[in-house]
Every structure is written in structure tokens, then in C-alpha cells.
Design an enzyme around this catalytic site. Structure first.
Site, short mmCIF file in Angstrom:
data_model
loop_
_atom_site.label_atom_id
_atom_site.label_comp_id
_atom_site.label_asym_id
_atom_site.label_seq_id
_atom_site.Cartn_x
_atom_site.Cartn_y
_atom_site.Cartn_z
N HIS A 153 -54.05 80.90 53.99
CA HIS A 153 -55.25 81.35 53.30
C HIS A 153 -56.20 80.17 53.06
O HIS A 153 -57.41 80.27 53.27
CB HIS A 153 -54.85 81.99 51.97
CG HIS A 153 -56.00 82.53 51.18
ND1 HIS A 153 -56.10 83.84 50.79
CD2 HIS A 153 -57.10 81.94 50.72
CE1 HIS A 153 -57.21 84.02 50.12
NE2 HIS A 153 -57.85 82.88 50.05
N GLY A 159 -61.74 75.96 55.47
CA GLY A 159 -60.90 74.86 55.95
C GLY A 159 -59.80 74.49 54.97
O GLY A 159 -59.79 74.96 53.83
N SER A 163 -59.19 74.69 48.47
CA SER A 163 -60.11 75.54 47.71
C SER A 163 -59.40 76.76 47.15
O SER A 163 -59.79 77.28 46.11
CB SER A 163 -61.30 75.96 48.58
OG SER A 163 -60.87 76.56 49.78
N ASP A 341 -37.98 83.58 61.69
CA ASP A 341 -37.38 83.66 63.02
C ASP A 341 -38.29 84.52 63.90
O ASP A 341 -39.34 84.96 63.45
CB ASP A 341 -35.96 84.26 62.94
CG ASP A 341 -35.94 85.65 62.30
OD1 ASP A 341 -37.02 86.29 62.21
OD2 ASP A 341 -34.87 86.12 61.89
#
Ligand SMILES: *[C@@H]1O[C@H](CO)[C@@H](O)[C@H](O)[C@H]1NC(C)=O
Ligand SMILES: *[C@@H]1O[C@H](CO)[C@@H](O)[C@H](O)[C@H]1NC(C)=O
Ligand SMILES: *[C@@H]1O[C@H](CO)[C@@H](O)[C@H](O)[C@H]1NC(C)=O
Ligand SMILES: *[C@@H]1O[C@H](CO)[C@@H](O)[C@H](O)[C@H]1NC(C)=O
Ligand SMILES: *[C@@H]1O[C@H](CO)[C@@H](O)[C@H](O)[C@H]1NC(C)=O
Length: 421
Positions: A153, A159, A163, A341
Site C-alpha cells: 500500500h 511511492g 506516507s 507459497d
């Protein structure tokens, strides 16, 4: 409301391979270092008194690397793709040179890389990564899954700049963590605990929250895979100063995304369709709210329109049933819910997945081929996942270069608030 499950993300247009960056970061002295790694320096004859090469001072010249920490200050690399070749500021005038051949122009620096490197804190806080790993190790499987999602997220929205960790301060400006796809965000306390220990050990202004989060996402993967998915995470991220709730929905792929939307979403972060499929494998862990696959946007529990396996569908109907309107949660990987997995891909093939966006992977030739490849138990997915996590970790990162450029970045002391508060 979507708990967008795992939202993966990634990109790394600006990132660089660790080795490349290391080469650039390797020189702590003000000695000139030409960032262009691949192209050979132009031939020059130092003897001729010919005119000096066009000397373009780099941007408003950066202040000398701040001294406080022993960490190797990376040589200044301009962040913008702007024209001036980064001519290193040398104490002595560069030797004049005369191109011997008419041809080779002065080397065009390769696109400026916003470099992250493995072992960034080796000098400044050698125990940083160990501390994060120790704190993550003590978390529950559910929180570990939350940490991986938190990392996704963070990187997807603005980026990888931490944040997502910022709490609300201004009542008129809700942060990312209050965004609609917030329901699955967990693990903030783990980040806080790791950061507090690091501050105690190494002081402030050394290790960024964005890096703590990246290490935590890596370590959660490590523990949840029974130490099978083990990799180095690059570091050198700086923390951002803002977080906006209204930037979450437009940046996170919704659980009802089509394959074309998924591809476009990841492409907008610089990631390939194959990486999108690889990172979707994070749906191998964690939980989801029923509203993510049963809502006016998504009708996965409707046998007439959904291709979901009938046994899973009736089980989900049961688990999602609610007398009081509660949005229940269910596990995402019905087979190995707490294990990182490649089972997820087998689930996609057998129609035992929750979201439209999972089933959508079979709706295009390239992505369905990738699903089949990742479903094989040959370790291929695990290798791709390691690389994709690192690539995701470089999405739109802010680095020391931005700091030296006086961009709005910092190394946060408390991951929940910017330093000026
Ligand atoms: C998002 O919210 C912030 C303040 O909370 C505002 O400054 C910004 O313009 C908003 N962006 C959009 C795209 O609405
Ligand atoms: C999640 O978002 C909803 C609505 O956007 C908000 O009411 C709620 O407080 C948020 N939850 C958390 C844990 O931030
Ligand atoms: C991580 O990088 C170090 C060197 O930087 C190397 O010695 C080590 O083997 C790497 N570990 C993994 C898991 O790749
Ligand atoms: C699915 O969602 C609809 C509302 O969109 C709701 O009426 C229904 O009860 C839900 N089904 C289950 C099994 O939760
Ligand atoms: C709704 O019902 C569930 C049990 O089905 C219960 O666990 C939950 O606390 C209830 N929520 C509310 C808001 O009443």
C-alpha cells in the site's frame, strides 16, 4: 469498501539494480565520479591546452553531505532527468581534453538513478535490519500478512515513502490510512516498535520509516514462507511529509479490477504484467472482508455469473452471512492461509479464489500463462517474487538526493507524524 486485498504494486522506474547503485554510492569522497557506468569515458589528451569541457554546474549546488552520521554520503546525483550532465564538482579544474576523434561526444550520463542499495545502514546503524527482523519475528501471522500489505500500500500510493504510516493531524485532511481500502491495514505497532528500538540504538535522523517498512515487509515474507523466500531488500529511502486519503482509491487496484485494468494499474507504477501476476501471489496470505467480493461492484457469490468453485462459494456464503450487517472477514488462501507459497496460483486454476481480480488473471493469454508457470512447484515463483518485492520497493522513492535538493523529505523520528509536529 474494499479491502483490497493485497494490493500489490510496484514499480521502479527510478530504481536501480543494487549492484549498479552500489557502484555509484561506493565513493564517499568528493572525488569526481561519473554516474555513467556503462559508457567508457571519452578519450582525451591531457596535454593540449585546448578549451576546458563545457562545465555545467549541477543544480543549485548541494550542500556538502551532512556530517552527522557515519553513513557513506552518496555522491550527489541529480534527480531530474534534466539536461546538465552531472559534472562532479572537483576541487581542481578538470583536465582539459580534446576529443581525438570527431565522433564521440562527451558521455551522456545514463538516466539518473535514484539509487537504493543493499546494506545502506551498514555503517550508520549496523543492527537496523536485525532489529526489524527481531520485532517482526515476534508478531502473529496475521500481523505479518498485514505488514506485507502495508508495504504494498505504501509503495502504491505516492511511492515507498511511509506516507501510509502517517496519522491524521489536520482534521480537514484525512491521511491514506483512513482511505476506503484501509480495512486490512495492520501492523503499525510493529513498525513503531522497530523504529523505537532503532532510534534508541542509533539515534534520530538515521533510519527512515520507509526503510523500516520495507525491511518489515521483506521479513514478514521470510517468516511466513518458513524462511524460504529470503532476500536482500535495498534501502536508502527517505520519508515523505504528506499523506492523502483521496489518493488511495485512484492508485490501488480494486478487487473487482479486470485484467486490463490490473495491467494498466501496474504499468502506471512501472511494473510489467508478469510482475503484476507475481505480486498477486501475495493473496496467498491474509484475510479479506466479504464486501471485497460481494457488493454492487462484485458479484462473486452469484452462481449464474461467477466462475467460483461451488464448494468455496457455499462456504463463503455461510461465512459472510450477517444478521447485523457486519462485514465479516474470511481467509484469502483457503488452502494455506498463513503461508507464503505458490498455492495461490493453484487456487486460481481451480477457481478457488475470492476476487474478480484473481479470476481475471485467466482472462488474458500472457497472464494466464504466468499463472500456470507460477503454479509449478519449481521455485520459479519464489524467485520472481523476491525480485518483484525489491522492484516494488523502489517505486517513486525519495532518497538522499532529494534531501540534498531540499525536496520535502526527511527521516521521520516517529513514523506516525512528520518531524515538524
Ligand atoms: C486531496 O486532498 C488534499 C487535502 O486533503 C488536497 O490538497 C488535494 O487537492 C486533494 N487531491 C485531489 C485529487 O482531490
Ligand atoms: C477506515 O475507513 C473508514 C471509512 O473510510 C473509517 O471510518 C475508519 O475509521 C477507517 N479505519 C481505520 C482503522 O482507519
Ligand atoms: C545479501 O547481500 C550480501 C552482500 O551484500 C550477500 O553476502 C548475501 O548473500 C545476500 N543475501 C541474500 C539472501 O541474497
Ligand atoms: C452480498 O451482498 C449483498 C449486498 O450487496 C447482500 O444483500 C448479501 O446479503 C450479501 N451476501 C452474503 C452472503 O453476504
Ligand atoms: C454482529 O454480529 C456478529 C455475530 O454474527 C458479532 O460478532 C458482532 O459483534 C455484531 N456486530 C454488531 C455491530 O452488532
Amino acid at each position: 469498501m474494499a479491502k483490497l486485498a493485497a494490493v500489490l504494486t510496484l514499480i521502479a522506474l527510478l530504481g536501480c539494480a543494487a549492484r549498479t547503485c552500489q557502484a555509484e554510492y561506493g565513493n564517499p569522497t568528493p572525488v569526481p565520479s561519473i554516474p555513467s557506468i556503462t559508457s567508457p569515458p571519452p578519450p582525451y589528451t591531457p596535454t593540449t591546452p585546448s578549451p576546458p569541457p563545457p562545465y555545467t554546474p549541477t543544480t543549485p549546488s548541494p550542500p556538502p553531505p551532512t556530517p552527522a552520521t557515519p553513513s557513506p554520503p552518496p555522491p550527489y546525483i541529480p534527480t531530474t532527468p534534466s539536461p546538465p550532465p552531472p559534472t562532479p564538482a572537483t576541487p581542481s579544474p578538470p583536465p582539459p581534453y580534446t576529443p581525438t576523434t570527431p565522433s564521440p561526444p562527451p558521455p551522456i550520463p545514463s538516466p539518473p538513478t535514484k539509487g537504493l542499495v543493499v546494506g545502506y545502514y551498514q555503517q550508520s546503524c549496523p543492527r537496523a535490519e536485525d532489529i526489524v527482523r527481531e520485532v517482526v519475528r515476534d508478531a502473529s501471522a496475521g500481523i505479518m500478512a498485514g505488514l506485507i500489505r502495508l508495504f504494498f500500500h505504501d509503495c502504491f500510493v505516492r511511492g515507498c515513502d511511509a506516507s501510509v504510516l502517517l496519522d491524521q493531524v489536520d482534521p480537514n485532511s484525512p491521511p491514506e490510512k483512513l482511505g476506503v481500502p484501509n480495512l486490512s491495514l495492520r501492523g503499525f505497532e510493529v513498525i513503531d516498535a522497530a523504529k523505537a528500538r532503532i532510534e534508541k540504538e542509533c539515534g534520530s535522523d538515521v533510519v527512515s520509516c520507509a526503510d523500516v517498512l520495507a525491511f518489515a515487509g521483506r521479513d514478514a515474507t521470510y517468516f511466513l514462507s518458513n524462511k524460504k523466500v529470503y532476500f536482500n531488500m535495498t534501502a536508502g529511502r527517505y520519508d515523505g511529509l504528506v499523506s492523502f486519503k483521496n489518493e488511495t482509491l485512484p492508485n490501488l487496484p480494486p478487487p473487482f479490477a479486470t485484467v486490463d485494468q490490473l495491467k494498466a494499474n501496474f504499468a502506471s507504477k512501472g511494473l510489467t504484467a508478469d510482475e503484476m501476476v507475481t505480486l498477486s501471489g501475495a493473496h496467498t496470505i491474509g484475510i479479506s472482508h466479504c464486501s471485497s467480493f460481494n457488493s454492487s461492484f462484485s458479484d462473486r457469490l452469484n452462481p449464474s455469473t461467477s466462475d467460483m468453485d461451488p464448494t468455496l462459494m457455499s462456504s463463503l456464503r455461510e461465512q459472510c452471512k450477517s444478521d447485523n450487517g457486519t462485514d465479516n472477514t474470511v481467509v484469502q488462501d483457503i488452502n494455506t492461509p498463513n503461508k507464503v507459497d505458490n498455492k495461490y496460483y493453484k487456487n486460481v486454476l481451480s477457481h478457488e479464489v475470492l476476487f474478480d481480480s484473481d479470476a481475471a488473471l485467466m482472462k488474458a493469454d500472457d497472464t494466464s500463462a504466468a499463472v500456470r508457470a507460477n503454479a509449478k512447484d519449481n521455485g520459479v515463483w519464489e524467485e520472481k517474487f523476491k525480485a518483484a518485492m525489491v522492484r516494488m520497493g523502489a517505486i517513486e522513492v525519495k532518497t538522499r538526493t532529494d534531501f540534498l535538493d531540499r525536496a520535502p523529505v526527511e527521516i521521520r523520528r516517529n513514523c506516525r507524524v512528520v518531524n515538524s509536529h
